[in-house]
Design a protein around this motif. Structure first.
Motif, PDB file in Angstrom:
ATOM      1  N   ALA A   1      39.699  57.417  58.048  1.00  0.00           N
ATOM      2  CA  ALA A   1      40.273  57.858  56.866  1.00  0.00           C
ATOM      3  C   ALA A   1      41.342  58.855  57.276  1.00  0.00           C
ATOM      4  CB  ALA A   1      38.956  58.991  56.703  1.00  0.00           C
ATOM      5  N   THR A   2      42.161  59.286  56.442  1.00  0.00           N
ATOM      6  CA  THR A   2      43.629  60.044  56.189  1.00  0.00           C
ATOM      7  C   THR A   2      42.954  61.111  55.887  1.00  0.00           C
ATOM      8  OG1 THR A   2      44.354  57.930  56.327  1.00  0.00           O
ATOM      9  CG2 THR A   2      45.873  59.478  55.972  1.00  0.00           C
ATOM     10  N   VAL A   3      43.712  62.176  56.413  1.00  0.00           N
ATOM     11  CA  VAL A   3      43.665  63.320  56.689  1.00  0.00           C
ATOM     12  C   VAL A   3      44.605  63.374  55.351  1.00  0.00           C
ATOM     13  CG1 VAL A   3      43.969  65.523  57.957  1.00  0.00           C
ATOM     14  CG2 VAL A   3      42.989  63.932  58.996  1.00  0.00           C
ATOM     15  N   VAL A   4      44.461  64.753  54.712  1.00  0.00           N
ATOM     16  CA  VAL A   4      45.391  64.905  53.415  1.00  0.00           C
ATOM     17  C   VAL A   4      45.618  65.834  52.694  1.00  0.00           C
ATOM     18  CG1 VAL A   4      44.967  63.082  52.049  1.00  0.00           C
ATOM     19  CG2 VAL A   4      43.516  64.508  51.629  1.00  0.00           C
ATOM     20  N   GLU A   5      45.069  67.184  53.789  1.00  0.00           N
ATOM     21  CA  GLU A   5      45.024  68.380  53.588  1.00  0.00           C
ATOM     22  C   GLU A   5      44.168  68.963  54.710  1.00  0.00           C
ATOM     23  OE1 GLU A   5      44.810  72.184  50.833  1.00  0.00           O
ATOM     24  OE2 GLU A   5      44.933  70.127  49.983  1.00  0.00           O
ATOM     25  N   VAL A   6      44.913  70.374  55.245  1.00  0.00           N
ATOM     26  CA  VAL A   6      43.926  70.473  56.163  1.00  0.00           C
ATOM     27  C   VAL A   6      43.714  71.955  55.784  1.00  0.00           C
ATOM     28  CG1 VAL A   6      44.382  72.077  58.723  1.00  0.00           C
ATOM     29  CG2 VAL A   6      44.501  70.194  57.774  1.00  0.00           C
ATOM     30  N   ARG A   7      42.410  72.967  55.250  1.00  0.00           N
ATOM     31  CA  ARG A   7      42.608  74.065  55.195  1.00  0.00           C
ATOM     32  C   ARG A   7      41.675  75.525  55.543  1.00  0.00           C
ATOM     33  NH1 ARG A   7      38.476  73.677  50.483  1.00  0.00           N
ATOM     34  NH2 ARG A   7      38.044  71.498  50.710  1.00  0.00           N
ATOM     35  N   ARG A   8      41.485  76.943  54.826  1.00  0.00           N
ATOM     36  CA  ARG A   8      40.752  77.594  55.812  1.00  0.00           C
ATOM     37  C   ARG A   8      39.962  78.114  54.664  1.00  0.00           C
ATOM     38  NH1 ARG A   8      40.942  81.875  56.107  1.00  0.00           N
ATOM     39  NH2 ARG A   8      43.333  82.285  55.583  1.00  0.00           N
ATOM     40  N   ALA A   9      39.028  78.058  55.112  1.00  0.00           N
ATOM     41  CA  ALA A   9      38.284  79.283  53.594  1.00  0.00           C
ATOM     42  C   ALA A   9      37.344  80.703  54.671  1.00  0.00           C
ATOM     43  CB  ALA A   9      36.826  79.259  52.845  1.00  0.00           C
ATOM     44  N   GLY A  10      37.547  81.400  55.222  1.00  0.00           N
ATOM     45  CA  GLY A  10      37.461  82.849  56.469  1.00  0.00           C
ATOM     46  C   GLY A  10      38.007  81.625  57.564  1.00  0.00           C
ATOM     47  N   LYS A  11      36.668  82.403  58.691  1.00  0.00           N
ATOM     48  CA  LYS A  11      36.725  81.037  59.548  1.00  0.00           C
ATOM     49  C   LYS A  11      36.645  79.595  59.536  1.00  0.00           C
ATOM     50  CE  LYS A  11      34.362  85.032  61.402  1.00  0.00           C
ATOM     51  NZ  LYS A  11      33.206  85.996  61.895  1.00  0.00           N
ATOM     52  N   LEU A  12      36.204  79.271  58.430  1.00  0.00           N
ATOM     53  CA  LEU A  12      36.297  78.220  58.352  1.00  0.00           C
ATOM     54  C   LEU A  12      37.382  77.136  58.238  1.00  0.00           C
ATOM     55  CD1 LEU A  12      34.011  75.802  57.682  1.00  0.00           C
ATOM     56  CD2 LEU A  12      33.979  76.200  55.418  1.00  0.00           C
ATOM     57  N   LEU A  13      37.242  76.202  59.208  1.00  0.00           N
ATOM     58  CA  LEU A  13      38.171  75.596  59.456  1.00  0.00           C
ATOM     59  C   LEU A  13      38.011  73.968  58.855  1.00  0.00           C
ATOM     60  CD1 LEU A  13      41.490  74.412  59.636  1.00  0.00           C
ATOM     61  CD2 LEU A  13      40.861  73.568  62.354  1.00  0.00           C
ATOM     62  N   MET A  14      38.479  73.406  57.287  1.00  0.00           N
ATOM     63  CA  MET A  14      38.503  72.211  56.538  1.00  0.00           C
ATOM     64  C   MET A  14      38.839  71.060  56.629  1.00  0.00           C
ATOM     65  SD  MET A  14      36.263  74.137  53.569  1.00  0.00           S
ATOM     66  CE  MET A  14      37.356  75.243  53.277  1.00  0.00           C
TER      67      MET A  14
ATOM     68  N   VAL B   1      35.030  65.739  52.911  1.00  0.00           N
ATOM     69  CA  VAL B   1      35.716  66.637  53.682  1.00  0.00           C
ATOM     70  C   VAL B   1      34.927  67.357  54.993  1.00  0.00           C
ATOM     71  CG1 VAL B   1      35.829  69.761  53.337  1.00  0.00           C
ATOM     72  CG2 VAL B   1      35.773  68.165  51.389  1.00  0.00           C
ATOM     73  N   LEU B   2      35.270  67.418  55.804  1.00  0.00           N
ATOM     74  CA  LEU B   2      34.924  67.793  57.280  1.00  0.00           C
ATOM     75  C   LEU B   2      35.207  69.164  57.816  1.00  0.00           C
ATOM     76  CD1 LEU B   2      34.120  67.280  60.636  1.00  0.00           C
ATOM     77  CD2 LEU B   2      36.139  66.694  61.014  1.00  0.00           C
ATOM     78  N   GLY B   3      33.745  69.371  57.805  1.00  0.00           N
ATOM     79  CA  GLY B   3      33.583  71.312  58.014  1.00  0.00           C
ATOM     80  C   GLY B   3      34.057  71.452  60.321  1.00  0.00           C
ATOM     81  N   VAL B   4      34.686  72.766  60.471  1.00  0.00           N
ATOM     82  CA  VAL B   4      34.324  73.085  61.521  1.00  0.00           C
ATOM     83  C   VAL B   4      34.249  74.365  61.113  1.00  0.00           C
ATOM     84  CG1 VAL B   4      35.551  72.770  63.723  1.00  0.00           C
ATOM     85  CG2 VAL B   4      36.239  71.108  62.095  1.00  0.00           C
ATOM     86  N   ARG B   5      32.867  74.613  62.425  1.00  0.00           N
ATOM     87  CA  ARG B   5      32.698  76.181  63.018  1.00  0.00           C
ATOM     88  C   ARG B   5      33.558  76.455  64.490  1.00  0.00           C
ATOM     89  NH1 ARG B   5      30.177  75.349  58.116  1.00  0.00           N
ATOM     90  NH2 ARG B   5      29.405  76.522  56.499  1.00  0.00           N
ATOM     91  N   PHE B   6      33.802  77.645  64.670  1.00  0.00           N
ATOM     92  CA  PHE B   6      34.732  77.947  66.059  1.00  0.00           C
ATOM     93  C   PHE B   6      33.421  78.836  66.758  1.00  0.00           C
ATOM     94  CE2 PHE B   6      38.091  76.009  63.782  1.00  0.00           C
ATOM     95  CZ  PHE B   6      38.056  75.307  64.877  1.00  0.00           C
ATOM     96  N   GLY B   7      32.404  79.073  66.193  1.00  0.00           N
ATOM     97  CA  GLY B   7      31.491  80.582  66.950  1.00  0.00           C
ATOM     98  C   GLY B   7      32.313  81.502  67.658  1.00  0.00           C
ATOM     99  N   MET B   8      31.612  82.267  68.623  1.00  0.00           N
ATOM    100  CA  MET B   8      32.350  82.718  69.324  1.00  0.00           C
ATOM    101  C   MET B   8      33.262  82.289  70.707  1.00  0.00           C
ATOM    102  SD  MET B   8      29.342  85.608  70.242  1.00  0.00           S
ATOM    103  CE  MET B   8      30.625  86.823  71.372  1.00  0.00           C
ATOM    104  N   THR B   9      32.969  80.890  70.708  1.00  0.00           N
ATOM    105  CA  THR B   9      33.466  80.589  72.017  1.00  0.00           C
ATOM    106  C   THR B   9      34.693  79.413  71.698  1.00  0.00           C
ATOM    107  OG1 THR B   9      31.471  78.942  73.013  1.00  0.00           O
ATOM    108  CG2 THR B   9      31.913  81.279  73.274  1.00  0.00           C
ATOM    109  N   GLY B  10      34.485  78.686  70.995  1.00  0.00           N
ATOM    110  CA  GLY B  10      35.522  77.139  70.154  1.00  0.00           C
ATOM    111  C   GLY B  10      37.092  77.539  70.203  1.00  0.00           C
ATOM    112  N   ARG B  11      37.437  76.836  70.509  1.00  0.00           N
ATOM    113  CA  ARG B  11      38.802  76.081  70.633  1.00  0.00           C
ATOM    114  C   ARG B  11      39.459  74.512  69.901  1.00  0.00           C
ATOM    115  NH1 ARG B  11      41.107  75.831  75.085  1.00  0.00           N
ATOM    116  NH2 ARG B  11      39.495  75.374  77.048  1.00  0.00           N
TER     117      ARG B  11
END
Length: 299
Positions: free
Chosen positions: A57-70, A109-119
């Motif tokens: 798949a090809t990434v077409v957009e990177v978005r954010r809602a609050g602390k959620l990266l998509m 859509v791929l969501g990424v949450r980082f918690g307290m220690t995610g980089r």
């Protein structure tokens, strides 16, 4: 006032840094998916499902809602947008800061949450070198998830304590309005009728998305509001003042370098004194989080 030398947590400011860095992946095609830690995969999926959904798949957009990266991805880059299709909405959560909108309708859509220690690491470069509850060590097992692209670059999530996670089709619409674009009217709706302490309500991501412990303490300290007050007790004038402080504080701390650079931060220790009044700070647990506030000017 001298700036603190403390280390950041991944609150909304840090995740916005991540979003900007991850935007370098737009237009790039996923060649390999690395998902070695089943615990880190949320929403009932597994490594096989991630590889099937994201591989090629090809990434077409990177978005954010609050602390959620998509990351929005399409399986074919020529696929056209169909805005009237009800089963896939690409509109961001109201108030979310997303950058330019894609014209392509995402297949996944791929969501990424980082918690307290995610980089986040993009193409070998760490967006943030260290987090307060993380580590500077480079341990291969801490690389919980990664996308390798056909051009040779990669996006990698590093999380020592496994407090974050990745998810297909995250529920972004369960989040409240984004704190970076919050209006006084939206804030009033988030607080109205609630007996909860003001700090607890602001930490509730369903009400306001993106604020964490450090930012809420800093914002309420600047606004002169007691974090233990009932949320519904704020007047219209206080709604306006708090909304202004949320906006101004986020903008200022983003320029300084992160959520850990507030004026209150240096005093967030046992026996610390208010940087404004020199009063001994109250140290309490509110909303399940350690809270510092000034008993003199925060009412």
């Amino acid at each position: 006032m001298r700036r603190t030398r403390s280390i950041p947590l991944p609150e909304i400011i840090e995740v916005e840094y991540y979003r900007r860095a991850a935007s370098a992946t737009v237009g790039r095609t996923v060649a390999e998916v690395h998902a070695p830690d089943d615990w880190f995969i949320k929403g009932g999926a597994d490594a096989v499902a991630l590889k099937q959904a994201l591989g090629g798949a090809t990434v077409v957009e990177v978005r954010r809602a609050g602390k959620l990266l998509m990351l929005d991805l399409v399986s074919a880059p020529h696929k056209a947008t169909m805005p009237d299709r009800p089963d896939r909405a690409i509109d961001p959560v109201p108030g979310a800061h997303t950058g330019a909108r894609s014209r392509l309708l995402p297949d996944v859509v791929l969501g990424v949450r980082f918690g307290m220690t995610g980089r986040l690491e993009v193409d070998g470069h760490a967006v943030i070198d260290r987090l307060v509850y993380g580590s500077v060590r480079d341990v291969p097992q801490w690389r919980r998830f990664g996308l390798e692209f056909s051009d040779g670059g990669a996006l990698v999530v590093i999380d020592p304590r496994r407090l974050g996670g990745v998810e297909l089709e995250p529920d972004e619409h369960g989040l409240g309005p984004d704190a970076l674009a919050l209006t006084p009217e939206q804030l009033a709706v988030a607080l109205e009728g609630s007996h909860s302490p003001l700090k607890a309500r602001l930490l509730d991501q369903r009400r306001v998305a993106g604020l964490g412990n450090l930012l809420v303490d800093e914002i309420l300290w600047r606004a002169g509001l007691d974090p233990a007050r009932e949320s519904k007790s704020l007047s219209p004038a206080e709604h306006q003042r708090l909304a202004r402080e949320i906006s101004a504080t986020l903008a200022e701390l983003a320029e300084r370098g992160g959520s850990h650079t507030g004026d209150l931060q240096v005093a967030r220790i046992r026996g610390g004194s208010c940087p404004r009044d020199a009063e001994l700070l109250d140290r309490r647990t509110i909303g399940g989080r350690t809270t510092y506030s000034c008993p003199y000017h925060q009412r």
